[in-house]
Design a protein around this motif. Structure first.
Motif, PDB file in Angstrom:
ATOM      1  N   ALA A 122       0.833  -1.208   0.000  1.00  0.00           N
ATOM      2  CA  ALA A 122       0.000   0.000   0.000  1.00  0.00           C
ATOM      3  C   ALA A 122       0.865   1.254   0.000  1.00  0.00           C
ATOM      4  O   ALA A 122       0.602   2.213  -0.744  1.00  0.00           O
ATOM      5  CB  ALA A 122      -0.924  -0.009   1.221  1.00  0.00           C
ATOM      6  N   ARG A 123       1.912   1.260   0.817  1.00  0.00           N
ATOM      7  CA  ARG A 123       2.793   2.437   0.874  1.00  0.00           C
ATOM      8  C   ARG A 123       3.536   2.614  -0.443  1.00  0.00           C
ATOM      9  O   ARG A 123       3.731   3.742  -0.919  1.00  0.00           O
ATOM     10  CB  ARG A 123       3.772   2.268   2.030  1.00  0.00           C
ATOM     11  N   LEU A 124       3.956   1.502  -1.042  1.00  0.00           N
ATOM     12  CA  LEU A 124       4.662   1.580  -2.315  1.00  0.00           C
ATOM     13  C   LEU A 124       3.764   2.142  -3.410  1.00  0.00           C
ATOM     14  O   LEU A 124       4.192   2.949  -4.248  1.00  0.00           O
ATOM     15  CB  LEU A 124       5.177   0.190  -2.703  1.00  0.00           C
ATOM     16  N   LEU A 125       2.496   1.728  -3.421  1.00  0.00           N
ATOM     17  CA  LEU A 125       1.556   2.243  -4.412  1.00  0.00           C
ATOM     18  C   LEU A 125       1.371   3.752  -4.260  1.00  0.00           C
ATOM     19  O   LEU A 125       1.405   4.500  -5.246  1.00  0.00           O
ATOM     20  CB  LEU A 125       0.206   1.541  -4.266  1.00  0.00           C
ATOM     21  N   VAL A 126       1.182   4.195  -3.026  1.00  0.00           N
ATOM     22  CA  VAL A 126       0.976   5.620  -2.786  1.00  0.00           C
ATOM     23  C   VAL A 126       2.198   6.418  -3.209  1.00  0.00           C
ATOM     24  O   VAL A 126       2.095   7.451  -3.891  1.00  0.00           O
ATOM     25  CB  VAL A 126       0.651   5.872  -1.298  1.00  0.00           C
ATOM     26  N   ALA A 127       3.388   5.941  -2.832  1.00  0.00           N
ATOM     27  CA  ALA A 127       4.608   6.670  -3.171  1.00  0.00           C
ATOM     28  C   ALA A 127       4.803   6.757  -4.675  1.00  0.00           C
ATOM     29  O   ALA A 127       5.215   7.803  -5.209  1.00  0.00           O
ATOM     30  CB  ALA A 127       5.814   5.985  -2.520  1.00  0.00           C
ATOM     31  N   THR A 128       4.493   5.690  -5.378  1.00  0.00           N
ATOM     32  CA  THR A 128       4.664   5.692  -6.835  1.00  0.00           C
ATOM     33  C   THR A 128       3.658   6.612  -7.501  1.00  0.00           C
ATOM     34  O   THR A 128       4.001   7.360  -8.436  1.00  0.00           O
ATOM     35  CB  THR A 128       4.521   4.263  -7.393  1.00  0.00           C
ATOM     36  N   GLU A 129       2.412   6.575  -7.059  1.00  0.00           N
ATOM     37  CA  GLU A 129       1.388   7.443  -7.644  1.00  0.00           C
ATOM     38  C   GLU A 129       1.772   8.913  -7.453  1.00  0.00           C
ATOM     39  O   GLU A 129       1.611   9.744  -8.357  1.00  0.00           O
ATOM     40  CB  GLU A 129       0.028   7.175  -6.994  1.00  0.00           C
ATOM     41  N   THR A 149     -19.648  -0.175  -3.747  1.00  0.00           N
ATOM     42  CA  THR A 149     -18.379   0.225  -3.170  1.00  0.00           C
ATOM     43  C   THR A 149     -17.478   0.747  -4.282  1.00  0.00           C
ATOM     44  O   THR A 149     -17.756   0.548  -5.459  1.00  0.00           O
ATOM     45  CB  THR A 149     -17.694  -0.966  -2.477  1.00  0.00           C
ATOM     46  N   THR A 150     -16.415   1.425  -3.909  1.00  0.00           N
ATOM     47  CA  THR A 150     -15.504   1.990  -4.887  1.00  0.00           C
ATOM     48  C   THR A 150     -14.106   1.411  -4.689  1.00  0.00           C
ATOM     49  O   THR A 150     -13.576   1.456  -3.585  1.00  0.00           O
ATOM     50  CB  THR A 150     -15.453   3.522  -4.780  1.00  0.00           C
ATOM     51  N   THR A 151     -13.566   0.848  -5.739  1.00  0.00           N
ATOM     52  CA  THR A 151     -12.217   0.319  -5.710  1.00  0.00           C
ATOM     53  C   THR A 151     -11.313   1.253  -6.499  1.00  0.00           C
ATOM     54  O   THR A 151     -11.620   1.591  -7.634  1.00  0.00           O
ATOM     55  CB  THR A 151     -12.170  -1.086  -6.346  1.00  0.00           C
ATOM     56  N   THR A 152     -10.222   1.682  -5.901  1.00  0.00           N
ATOM     57  CA  THR A 152      -9.278   2.529  -6.612  1.00  0.00           C
ATOM     58  C   THR A 152      -8.248   1.662  -7.312  1.00  0.00           C
ATOM     59  O   THR A 152      -7.503   0.908  -6.674  1.00  0.00           O
ATOM     60  CB  THR A 152      -8.571   3.494  -5.649  1.00  0.00           C
ATOM     61  N   ILE A 153      -8.235   1.736  -8.613  1.00  0.00           N
ATOM     62  CA  ILE A 153      -7.323   0.923  -9.413  1.00  0.00           C
ATOM     63  C   ILE A 153      -5.960   1.609  -9.469  1.00  0.00           C
ATOM     64  O   ILE A 153      -5.876   2.776  -9.850  1.00  0.00           O
ATOM     65  CB  ILE A 153      -7.870   0.749 -10.846  1.00  0.00           C
ATOM     66  N   PRO A 154      -4.883   0.939  -9.114  1.00  0.00           N
ATOM     67  CA  PRO A 154      -3.564   1.569  -9.229  1.00  0.00           C
ATOM     68  C   PRO A 154      -3.189   1.767 -10.691  1.00  0.00           C
ATOM     69  O   PRO A 154      -3.637   1.029 -11.566  1.00  0.00           O
ATOM     70  CB  PRO A 154      -2.637   0.560  -8.547  1.00  0.00           C
ATOM     71  N   SER A 155      -2.382   2.776 -10.944  1.00  0.00           N
ATOM     72  CA  SER A 155      -1.920   2.996 -12.309  1.00  0.00           C
ATOM     73  C   SER A 155      -1.022   1.845 -12.741  1.00  0.00           C
ATOM     74  O   SER A 155      -0.501   1.085 -11.924  1.00  0.00           O
ATOM     75  CB  SER A 155      -1.144   4.305 -12.392  1.00  0.00           C
ATOM     76  N   ALA A 156      -0.840   1.727 -14.039  1.00  0.00           N
ATOM     77  CA  ALA A 156       0.033   0.673 -14.565  1.00  0.00           C
ATOM     78  C   ALA A 156       1.458   0.833 -14.050  1.00  0.00           C
ATOM     79  O   ALA A 156       2.150  -0.148 -13.740  1.00  0.00           O
ATOM     80  CB  ALA A 156       0.007   0.695 -16.092  1.00  0.00           C
ATOM     81  N   ALA A 157       1.927   2.094 -13.935  1.00  0.00           N
ATOM     82  CA  ALA A 157       3.288   2.341 -13.459  1.00  0.00           C
ATOM     83  C   ALA A 157       3.451   1.916 -12.009  1.00  0.00           C
ATOM     84  O   ALA A 157       4.448   1.275 -11.631  1.00  0.00           O
ATOM     85  CB  ALA A 157       3.635   3.824 -13.621  1.00  0.00           C
ATOM     86  N   ALA A 158       2.457   2.257 -11.163  1.00  0.00           N
ATOM     87  CA  ALA A 158       2.527   1.870  -9.759  1.00  0.00           C
ATOM     88  C   ALA A 158       2.428   0.361  -9.607  1.00  0.00           C
ATOM     89  O   ALA A 158       3.141  -0.258  -8.808  1.00  0.00           O
ATOM     90  CB  ALA A 158       1.424   2.564  -8.976  1.00  0.00           C
ATOM     91  N   ALA A 159       1.537  -0.268 -10.386  1.00  0.00           N
ATOM     92  CA  ALA A 159       1.390  -1.724 -10.322  1.00  0.00           C
ATOM     93  C   ALA A 159       2.672  -2.418 -10.744  1.00  0.00           C
ATOM     94  O   ALA A 159       3.063  -3.436 -10.165  1.00  0.00           O
ATOM     95  CB  ALA A 159       0.223  -2.161 -11.204  1.00  0.00           C
ATOM     96  N   ALA A 160       3.352  -1.883 -11.759  1.00  0.00           N
ATOM     97  CA  ALA A 160       4.603  -2.481 -12.219  1.00  0.00           C
ATOM     98  C   ALA A 160       5.658  -2.460 -11.127  1.00  0.00           C
ATOM     99  O   ALA A 160       6.448  -3.405 -10.983  1.00  0.00           O
ATOM    100  CB  ALA A 160       5.107  -1.747 -13.460  1.00  0.00           C
ATOM    101  N   ARG A 161       5.688  -1.382 -10.319  1.00  0.00           N
ATOM    102  CA  ARG A 161       6.628  -1.297  -9.205  1.00  0.00           C
ATOM    103  C   ARG A 161       6.344  -2.386  -8.167  1.00  0.00           C
ATOM    104  O   ARG A 161       7.249  -3.008  -7.627  1.00  0.00           O
ATOM    105  CB  ARG A 161       6.543   0.082  -8.557  1.00  0.00           C
TER     106      ARG A 161
END
Length: 377
Positions: free
Chosen positions: A65-72, A100-112
């Motif tokens: 979760a922290r990695l996704l936020v930092a990358t975004e 409900t609402t799901t926030t989809i990570p960007s492709a760049a964040a997901a790749a990280r």
């Protein structure tokens, strides 16, 4: 004997899980001791072709979760690939019918995230197997998730097309499991068959702007599920292979509720188990719904925990109530003949039930009386 101890423990657990009003609690203790005997073993994983049983763990914990936020946050403002909220069917405590609402990570964040958790080299399409990991800190909590995936077919075989993850809310244990991930996944390979009657997925869904790539689905699941958490599914190896996910702590209702011909490779269907054991719940009436199937598998697992390892519903060894199947054990027959009610482990007369088999052919007795059972000529 050991069987008496197991039955007594199961009965005690059942009694402890009752509320003061006499109703059965739907949730159970998820401590390591209470779950371990219900999890898929390493041998079962190998026999059922679970993905990469012996894959190495990432060297350090990854806080996904922290990695996704930092990358975004590091993405350029003009990047049009940032994550977007997607409305999915679900429920909340305040409004059970709300979405409900799901926030989809960007492709760049997901790749990280995939790079940090990968346990295989990229394939020809750039996709990799990932493994769940622990997070930094001393959090020892454990959650149990239901997972179901729907697949379509390409020239290479099955491809992930939808992924759903559900979990029971501690604050609302009697409500249906809450959807925490539900995404449509667009395969990179050309789809040759959408398998719509079974998958519920069609070309329109895969072409929608909200469809994501495999890496984004993987990142979402890794964000919720840690290595110590339990993933529950039905024939779960198929879902994990499609998701390209390695997870060591699994429970499989296709293995927990044995088919009477399990020794021949047969498995009971999720639809049949839900109909029989979940108060006549009728799932898969048309196309499969991954949220519906994930909830059914999770509820079946909860039932198994409550009733004990020996509980197998009404399925008889031999399929017709007899003991004629070669390879069936007397203990399996005893477990299948469920004389117990929900509240205790004795018959209506107060006598603990046992099964006795009498046969003229002593060779047959010795063949079917395996394990802790005894053959008496």
């Amino acid at each position: 004997d050991d069987d008496d101890d197991d039955e007594a423990a199961a009965a005690a657990s059942t009694r402890e899980n009752k509320s003061s009003s006499g109703e059965q609690k739907p949730c159970v203790d998820v401590s390591a001791a209470s779950l371990d005997e219900f999890l898929v073993t390493a041998d079962e994983m190998r026999a059922n072709e679970y993905p990469r049983v012996d894959a190495p763990r990432p060297s350090t914990p990854v806080d996904v979760a922290r990695l996704l936020v930092a990358t975004e946050e590091s993405l350029q403002e003009d990047d049009d690939d940032v994550g977007v909220p997607v409305a999915r069917g679900g429920r909340s405590d305040q409004n059970p019918d709300a979405t409900t609402t799901t926030t989809i990570p960007s492709a760049a964040a997901a790749a990280r995230v995939v790079e940090a958790c990968a346990v295989s080299a990229p394939d020809a399409e750039g996709e990799r197997f990932v493994r769940t990991t622990e997070r930094e800190g001393d959090d020892t909590s454990r959650r149990v998730f239901g997972l179901d995936c729907e697949m379509v077919r390409s020239a290479s075989g099955a491809e992930l097309a939808r992924c759903t993850l559900v979990v029971h809310d501690d604050a609302a244990p009697k409500q249906p499991a809450r959807v925490v991930v539900d995404v449509v996944v667009r395969p990179r390979r050309a789809v040759t068959d959408h398998c719509t009657p079974w998958s519920g997925v069609d070309a329109r869904m895969l072409a929608a702007s909200t469809a994501v790539r495999l890496e984004q689905a993987q990142a979402l699941v890794l964000c919720h599920v840690r290595a110590r958490d339990v993933l529950v599914g039905h024939s779960l190896e198929n879902d994990l292979r499609a998701l390209k996910l390695v997870h060591a702590t699994c429970a499989d209702t296709a293995l927990l509720f044995r088919h009477c011909k399990a020794h021949l490779g047969h498995k009971r269907s999720l639809k049949a188990l839900a109909k029989e054991l979940l108060d006549g719940r009728d799932i898969q009436r048309a196309a499969h719904d991954s949220a519906e199937d994930a909830r059914a598998a999770l509820d079946l697992f909860t039932l198994k925990l409550r009733r004990g390892r020996g509980f197998n519903g009404s399925h008889r060894v031999g399929g017709s109530g007899d003991l004629s199947d070669e390879g069936a054990s007397l203990l399996e027959a005893a477990a299948a003949l469920d004389f117990r009610g929900d509240d205790d482990d004795t018959s209506s007369s107060g006598v603990r039930c046992r099964v006795v088999a009498i046969a003229r052919d002593t060779r047959w007795l010795r063949r079917v009386a395996r394990g802790a059972a005894s053959a008496v000529a």
